[in-house]
Design a protein around this motif. Structure first.
Motif, PDB file in Angstrom:
ATOM      1  N   TRP A 143       0.872  -1.178   0.000  1.00  0.00           N
ATOM      2  CA  TRP A 143       0.000   0.000   0.000  1.00  0.00           C
ATOM      3  C   TRP A 143       0.908   1.225   0.000  1.00  0.00           C
ATOM      4  O   TRP A 143       1.929   1.242   0.678  1.00  0.00           O
ATOM      5  N   GLU A 144       0.529   2.263  -0.719  1.00  0.00           N
ATOM      6  CA  GLU A 144       1.357   3.469  -0.770  1.00  0.00           C
ATOM      7  C   GLU A 144       0.460   4.686  -0.653  1.00  0.00           C
ATOM      8  O   GLU A 144      -0.587   4.759  -1.308  1.00  0.00           O
ATOM      9  N   ASP A 145       0.875   5.661   0.180  1.00  0.00           N
ATOM     10  CA  ASP A 145       0.039   6.858   0.309  1.00  0.00           C
ATOM     11  C   ASP A 145       0.531   7.953  -0.630  1.00  0.00           C
ATOM     12  O   ASP A 145       1.512   7.775  -1.354  1.00  0.00           O
ATOM     13  N   ASP A 146      -0.173   9.105  -0.630  1.00  0.00           N
ATOM     14  CA  ASP A 146       0.140  10.143  -1.616  1.00  0.00           C
ATOM     15  C   ASP A 146       1.445  10.870  -1.305  1.00  0.00           C
ATOM     16  O   ASP A 146       1.894  11.685  -2.093  1.00  0.00           O
ATOM     17  N   ARG A 147       2.075  10.601  -0.140  1.00  0.00           N
ATOM     18  CA  ARG A 147       3.385  11.198   0.150  1.00  0.00           C
ATOM     19  C   ARG A 147       4.524  10.242  -0.165  1.00  0.00           C
ATOM     20  O   ARG A 147       5.685  10.551   0.114  1.00  0.00           O
ATOM     21  N   GLY A 148       4.192   9.068  -0.649  1.00  0.00           N
ATOM     22  CA  GLY A 148       5.237   8.115  -1.027  1.00  0.00           C
ATOM     23  C   GLY A 148       5.591   7.095   0.040  1.00  0.00           C
ATOM     24  O   GLY A 148       6.459   6.261  -0.181  1.00  0.00           O
ATOM     25  N   THR A 149       4.968   7.173   1.208  1.00  0.00           N
ATOM     26  CA  THR A 149       5.233   6.174   2.244  1.00  0.00           C
ATOM     27  C   THR A 149       4.618   4.846   1.838  1.00  0.00           C
ATOM     28  O   THR A 149       3.491   4.817   1.345  1.00  0.00           O
ATOM     29  N   GLN A 150       5.365   3.773   2.073  1.00  0.00           N
ATOM     30  CA  GLN A 150       4.858   2.457   1.681  1.00  0.00           C
ATOM     31  C   GLN A 150       4.732   1.544   2.889  1.00  0.00           C
ATOM     32  O   GLN A 150       5.545   1.587   3.804  1.00  0.00           O
ATOM     33  N   TRP A 151       3.715   0.737   2.875  1.00  0.00           N
ATOM     34  CA  TRP A 151       3.547  -0.321   3.868  1.00  0.00           C
ATOM     35  C   TRP A 151       3.385  -1.605   3.083  1.00  0.00           C
ATOM     36  O   TRP A 151       2.629  -1.645   2.114  1.00  0.00           O
ATOM     37  N   SER A 152       4.090  -2.648   3.502  1.00  0.00           N
ATOM     38  CA  SER A 152       3.951  -3.877   2.730  1.00  0.00           C
ATOM     39  C   SER A 152       3.886  -5.081   3.654  1.00  0.00           C
ATOM     40  O   SER A 152       4.302  -5.022   4.816  1.00  0.00           O
ATOM     41  N   LYS A 153       3.338  -6.129   3.155  1.00  0.00           N
ATOM     42  CA  LYS A 153       3.235  -7.365   3.912  1.00  0.00           C
ATOM     43  C   LYS A 153       3.401  -8.532   2.954  1.00  0.00           C
ATOM     44  O   LYS A 153       2.819  -8.532   1.872  1.00  0.00           O
ATOM     45  N   GLU A 154       4.226  -9.475   3.380  1.00  0.00           N
ATOM     46  CA  GLU A 154       4.467 -10.638   2.550  1.00  0.00           C
ATOM     47  C   GLU A 154       3.735 -11.816   3.174  1.00  0.00           C
ATOM     48  O   GLU A 154       3.844 -12.052   4.382  1.00  0.00           O
TER      49      GLU A 154
END
Lengths: 117, 177
Positions: free
Chosen positions: A100-111
């Motif tokens: 998932w990525e927000d409009d400021r470029g921060t990403q959260w991910s899960k494998e």
């Protein structure tokens, strides 16, 4: 592509994923994912009358076997704590990466790993 | 014998009788044409009639950006599923489903969701691949007030499908005051 994402990836428990307990090769499974996020539209005002700045989840990317199989782009019309459910076909590989990525470029991910029997 | 002045007078009267009404009819026809075109407001939606419905200017621009001149088709295989009544506009569940094969030859390339009267008309776009197996997506959206919601599906053969649903919202969900 994976390495590039991992550099600025913040692994937290904000993402929830639900997959079937077990699946077989060739199955079409439903994958549900949710991220905790306020999804501020930029239209709301706080108690002192100032506009709360826009802060929304912009992208969702699903990678399966190192290839993007599903992606989404969101506007401010998606509810807070965005939830998306979609389908995918199971091949040999068990690796699914949800970003998932927000409009400021921060990403959260899960494998996650599929339990292929 | 008539002189030249008389002949010109008769001619011009005859011309006036002929040309006057025809010009009038032509003018009216053109005006009607122009008016009909304005009514449609650049929304070339093929078989889908949107003329008597409410929508914002942003909706038509966002729709135009997605369609880029293509004409969408209303078909039974594509359905946007939202409940007709939403108590809370901030969480409205939606489901888009296309009953279409998903293989490498033909598949659903993209799905789009647009609202007609939200402050930001465009809601979301989804890009699918044959690996998805099934073109069905559900999620939750916001609706500011009672309005129509439109969904578009883009097939690999270049055809757009369209589906819509009117939703009555009791409490608006965009935090506008």
């Amino acid at each position: 592509m994976v390495a590039e994402w991992n550099k600025k990836t913040d692994f937290t428990d904000t993402i929830r994923v639900k997959i079937p307990d077990e699946c077989q090769v060739g199955d079409i499974i439903e994958l549900r994912t949710l991220i905790k996020h306020p999804m501020e539209t930029g239209n709301r005002k706080n108690s002192s009358g100032q506009i709360i700045p826009k802060n929304i989840i912009k992208y969702l990317k699903i990678m399966y076997d190192k290839q993007i199989i599903f992606s989404a782009e969101f506007g401010s019309g998606i509810s807070e704590n965005p939830y998306i459910s979609f389908y995918m076909k199971v091949d040999d590989s068990p690796n699914v990466l949800i970003v998932w990525e927000d409009d400021r470029g921060t990403q959260w991910s899960k494998e996650i790993l599929l339990n292929i029997i | 014998m008539r002189n030249d002045n008389q002949r010109i007078a008769i001619l011009s009267r005859r011309l006036f009788c002929l040309k006057g009404p025809s010009a009038f009819i032509l003018f009216n026809f053109l005006q009607q044409k122009a008016f009909a075109y304005n009514n449609q407001d650049d929304l070339r939606l093929g078989s889908f009639n949107i003329a008597n419905k409410l929508y914002s200017d942003q909706f038509s621009t966002d729709l135009g950006k997605i369609l880029q001149g293509a004409e969408p088709l209303a078909d039974d295989i594509f359905k946007l599923d939202i409940s007709e009544f939403a108590e809370n506009g901030s969480i409205v569940p939606f489901k888009m489903a296309v009953n279409h094969p998903m293989n490498t030859i033909e598949y659903v390339k993209a799905l789009h969701l647009i609202s007609t009267l939200n402050p930001n008309a465009w809601v979301a776009s989804f890009v699918l691949t044959p690996q998805c197996g099934k073109a069905e997506i559900s999620g939750r959206m916001r609706l500011a007030k009672t309005q129509d919601v439109y969904a578009l599906a883009y097939l690999s053969k270049g055809q757009f499908l369209i589906s819509s649903q009117k939703v009555e919202v009791l409490i608006g969900g965009c935090g506008m005051e």
